[in-house]
Design a protein around this motif. Structure first.
Motif, PDB file in Angstrom:
ATOM      1  N   LEU A  38       0.828  -1.199   0.000  1.00  9.73           N
ATOM      2  CA  LEU A  38       0.000   0.000   0.000  1.00  9.73           C
ATOM      3  C   LEU A  38       0.870   1.260   0.000  1.00  9.73           C
ATOM      4  O   LEU A  38       1.958   1.261   0.588  1.00  9.73           O
ATOM      5  CB  LEU A  38      -0.895   0.038   1.249  1.00  9.73           C
ATOM      6  CG  LEU A  38      -2.104  -0.864   1.274  1.00  9.73           C
ATOM      7  CD1 LEU A  38      -2.752  -0.837   2.660  1.00  9.73           C
ATOM      8  CD2 LEU A  38      -3.096  -0.478   0.201  1.00  9.73           C
ATOM      9  N   PRO A  39       0.375   2.323  -0.616  1.00 10.46           N
ATOM     10  CA  PRO A  39       1.085   3.603  -0.489  1.00 10.46           C
ATOM     11  C   PRO A  39       1.207   3.964   0.994  1.00 10.46           C
ATOM     12  O   PRO A  39       0.335   3.615   1.806  1.00 10.46           O
ATOM     13  CB  PRO A  39       0.172   4.594  -1.222  1.00 10.46           C
ATOM     14  CG  PRO A  39      -0.630   3.754  -2.161  1.00 10.46           C
ATOM     15  CD  PRO A  39      -0.809   2.427  -1.458  1.00 10.46           C
ATOM     16  N   GLU A  40       2.255   4.663   1.324  1.00  9.75           N
ATOM     17  CA  GLU A  40       2.590   4.952   2.710  1.00  9.75           C
ATOM     18  C   GLU A  40       1.424   5.530   3.523  1.00  9.75           C
ATOM     19  O   GLU A  40       1.125   5.068   4.615  1.00  9.75           O
ATOM     20  CB  GLU A  40       3.764   5.923   2.720  1.00  9.75           C
ATOM     21  CG  GLU A  40       4.397   6.133   4.042  1.00  9.75           C
ATOM     22  CD  GLU A  40       5.666   6.933   3.889  1.00  9.75           C
ATOM     23  OE1 GLU A  40       5.562   8.170   3.884  1.00  9.75           O
ATOM     24  OE2 GLU A  40       6.729   6.309   3.759  1.00  9.75           O
ATOM     25  N   GLY A  41       0.762   6.541   3.009  1.00  6.68           N
ATOM     26  CA  GLY A  41      -0.341   7.169   3.736  1.00  6.68           C
ATOM     27  C   GLY A  41      -1.470   6.202   4.016  1.00  6.68           C
ATOM     28  O   GLY A  41      -2.030   6.175   5.113  1.00  6.68           O
ATOM     29  N   TYR A  42      -1.829   5.406   3.023  1.00  5.27           N
ATOM     30  CA  TYR A  42      -2.881   4.407   3.195  1.00  5.27           C
ATOM     31  C   TYR A  42      -2.470   3.376   4.229  1.00  5.27           C
ATOM     32  O   TYR A  42      -3.249   3.000   5.103  1.00  5.27           O
ATOM     33  CB  TYR A  42      -3.172   3.689   1.878  1.00  5.27           C
ATOM     34  CG  TYR A  42      -3.883   4.493   0.816  1.00  5.27           C
ATOM     35  CD1 TYR A  42      -4.299   5.805   1.031  1.00  5.27           C
ATOM     36  CD2 TYR A  42      -4.146   3.932  -0.413  1.00  5.27           C
ATOM     37  CE1 TYR A  42      -4.951   6.516   0.052  1.00  5.27           C
ATOM     38  CE2 TYR A  42      -4.803   4.639  -1.407  1.00  5.27           C
ATOM     39  CZ  TYR A  42      -5.202   5.940  -1.173  1.00  5.27           C
ATOM     40  OH  TYR A  42      -5.858   6.626  -2.142  1.00  5.27           O
ATOM     41  N   ARG A  43      -1.231   2.878   4.113  1.00 10.75           N
ATOM     42  CA  ARG A  43      -0.739   1.832   5.017  1.00 10.75           C
ATOM     43  C   ARG A  43      -0.760   2.313   6.464  1.00 10.75           C
ATOM     44  O   ARG A  43      -1.158   1.583   7.368  1.00 10.75           O
ATOM     45  CB  ARG A  43       0.673   1.404   4.626  1.00 10.75           C
ATOM     46  CG  ARG A  43       1.177   0.199   5.413  1.00 10.75           C
ATOM     47  CD  ARG A  43       2.615  -0.176   5.106  1.00 10.75           C
ATOM     48  NE  ARG A  43       3.518   0.805   5.670  1.00 10.75           N
ATOM     49  CZ  ARG A  43       4.222   1.685   4.970  1.00 10.75           C
ATOM     50  NH1 ARG A  43       4.153   1.709   3.664  1.00 10.75           N
ATOM     51  NH2 ARG A  43       5.004   2.562   5.571  1.00 10.75           N
ATOM     52  N   ILE A  44      -0.379   3.557   6.673  1.00 10.70           N
ATOM     53  CA  ILE A  44      -0.322   4.086   8.033  1.00 10.70           C
ATOM     54  C   ILE A  44      -1.716   4.169   8.641  1.00 10.70           C
ATOM     55  O   ILE A  44      -1.952   3.704   9.752  1.00 10.70           O
ATOM     56  CB  ILE A  44       0.379   5.458   8.056  1.00 10.70           C
ATOM     57  CG1 ILE A  44       1.856   5.282   7.703  1.00 10.70           C
ATOM     58  CG2 ILE A  44       0.233   6.126   9.418  1.00 10.70           C
ATOM     59  CD1 ILE A  44       2.570   6.576   7.418  1.00 10.70           C
ATOM     60  N   VAL A  45      -2.661   4.756   7.899  1.00 11.04           N
ATOM     61  CA  VAL A  45      -4.024   4.881   8.422  1.00 11.04           C
ATOM     62  C   VAL A  45      -4.633   3.502   8.653  1.00 11.04           C
ATOM     63  O   VAL A  45      -5.223   3.237   9.705  1.00 11.04           O
ATOM     64  CB  VAL A  45      -4.906   5.741   7.485  1.00 11.04           C
ATOM     65  CG1 VAL A  45      -6.374   5.670   7.893  1.00 11.04           C
ATOM     66  CG2 VAL A  45      -4.432   7.190   7.477  1.00 11.04           C
ATOM     67  N   LEU A  46      -4.482   2.603   7.698  1.00 15.51           N
ATOM     68  CA  LEU A  46      -5.027   1.251   7.830  1.00 15.51           C
ATOM     69  C   LEU A  46      -4.421   0.541   9.041  1.00 15.51           C
ATOM     70  O   LEU A  46      -5.132  -0.082   9.835  1.00 15.51           O
ATOM     71  CB  LEU A  46      -4.766   0.437   6.558  1.00 15.51           C
ATOM     72  CG  LEU A  46      -5.402  -0.944   6.545  1.00 15.51           C
ATOM     73  CD1 LEU A  46      -6.804  -0.850   5.939  1.00 15.51           C
ATOM     74  CD2 LEU A  46      -4.566  -1.913   5.740  1.00 15.51           C
ATOM     75  N   THR A  47      -3.121   0.652   9.213  1.00 15.48           N
ATOM     76  CA  THR A  47      -2.433   0.018  10.330  1.00 15.48           C
ATOM     77  C   THR A  47      -2.891   0.591  11.661  1.00 15.48           C
ATOM     78  O   THR A  47      -3.187  -0.155  12.598  1.00 15.48           O
ATOM     79  CB  THR A  47      -0.904   0.181  10.183  1.00 15.48           C
ATOM     80  OG1 THR A  47      -0.485  -0.485   8.993  1.00 15.48           O
ATOM     81  CG2 THR A  47      -0.158  -0.395  11.368  1.00 15.48           C
ATOM     82  N   LEU A  48      -2.951   1.915  11.747  1.00 18.84           N
ATOM     83  CA  LEU A  48      -3.366   2.533  13.006  1.00 18.84           C
ATOM     84  C   LEU A  48      -4.799   2.151  13.361  1.00 18.84           C
ATOM     85  O   LEU A  48      -5.113   1.905  14.526  1.00 18.84           O
ATOM     86  CB  LEU A  48      -3.228   4.058  12.933  1.00 18.84           C
ATOM     87  CG  LEU A  48      -1.801   4.594  12.895  1.00 18.84           C
ATOM     88  CD1 LEU A  48      -1.805   6.097  12.686  1.00 18.84           C
ATOM     89  CD2 LEU A  48      -1.038   4.234  14.155  1.00 18.84           C
TER      90      LEU A  48
END
Length: 185
Positions: free
Chosen positions: A131-141
């Motif tokens: 995933l693109p970084e921004g998506y990955r971060i929100v999804l992970t959090l």
């Protein structure tokens, strides 16, 4: 003889850390480092960077032990420091914000084949890493760390609605990635 709880032991170690005792710091590090490394890894998606972030987060935690008031568990307090350190590392790494994709989010399939659950978990993990970084971060959090969208907005300095839309788009992108033939073993 009175039974001593894990929390009492943990509080004792925390007090020793507040007094600057190196051995107590090492004990806390041993107790929490693996779990906190996993948090770093899920957010940064880079092993070496996760190691660096973990060390910086523990140093920050030890320097700021006086601010731990015991209102939440020590693990929760430390996790917040680790998440913030991971986000800050990513901010340093990049100059621009991930552009939002305006497509609608799809639905996650309801059916999971029980026979190859391990393969499915690995497939999801690999897809999340793509995933693109921004998506990955929100999804992970949201999914893995349990933060709500208001908290994510505060952590990332974005609005709650932006967090929700990035999460929705991340789910759609995750499904698209999982349908790519190269992820099929």
């Amino acid at each position: 003889m009175e039974k001593i709880s894990y929390q009492d032991v943990n509080q004792h170690v925390i007090e020793r850390c507040r007094n600057g005792e190196n051995r107590a710091q090492y004990e806390l590090y041993k107790l929490y480092s693996k779990a906190m490394f996993n948090v770093c890894m899920r957010i940064t998606n880079d092993y070496a960077e996760a190691e660096d972030v973990l060390q910086e987060a523990f140093i920050s935690a030890f320097k700021n032990m006086h601010s731990y008031k015991g209102e939440a568990s020590f693990g929760s307090w430390l996790k917040r420091i680790v998440v913030n350190a991971s986000i800050n590392a990513i901010r340093k790494r990049r100059e621009e914000v991930v552009a939002l994709d305006e497509r609608e989010a799809g639905e996650i399939p309801d059916q999971v084949d029980e026979d190859d659950m391990e393969w499915q978990v690995e497939k999801v993990r690999a897809a999340i890493q793509k995933l693109p970084e921004g998506y990955r971060i929100v999804l992970t959090l949201y999914l893995l760390e349990g933060y709500d969208h208001a908290e994510i907005g505060e952590i990332l300095k974005i609005s709650e609605s932006t967090s929700k839309s990035q999460y929705s788009r991340a789910r759609k992108k995750l499904i698209d990635i999982m349908r790519e033939p190269q992820l099929v073993a």
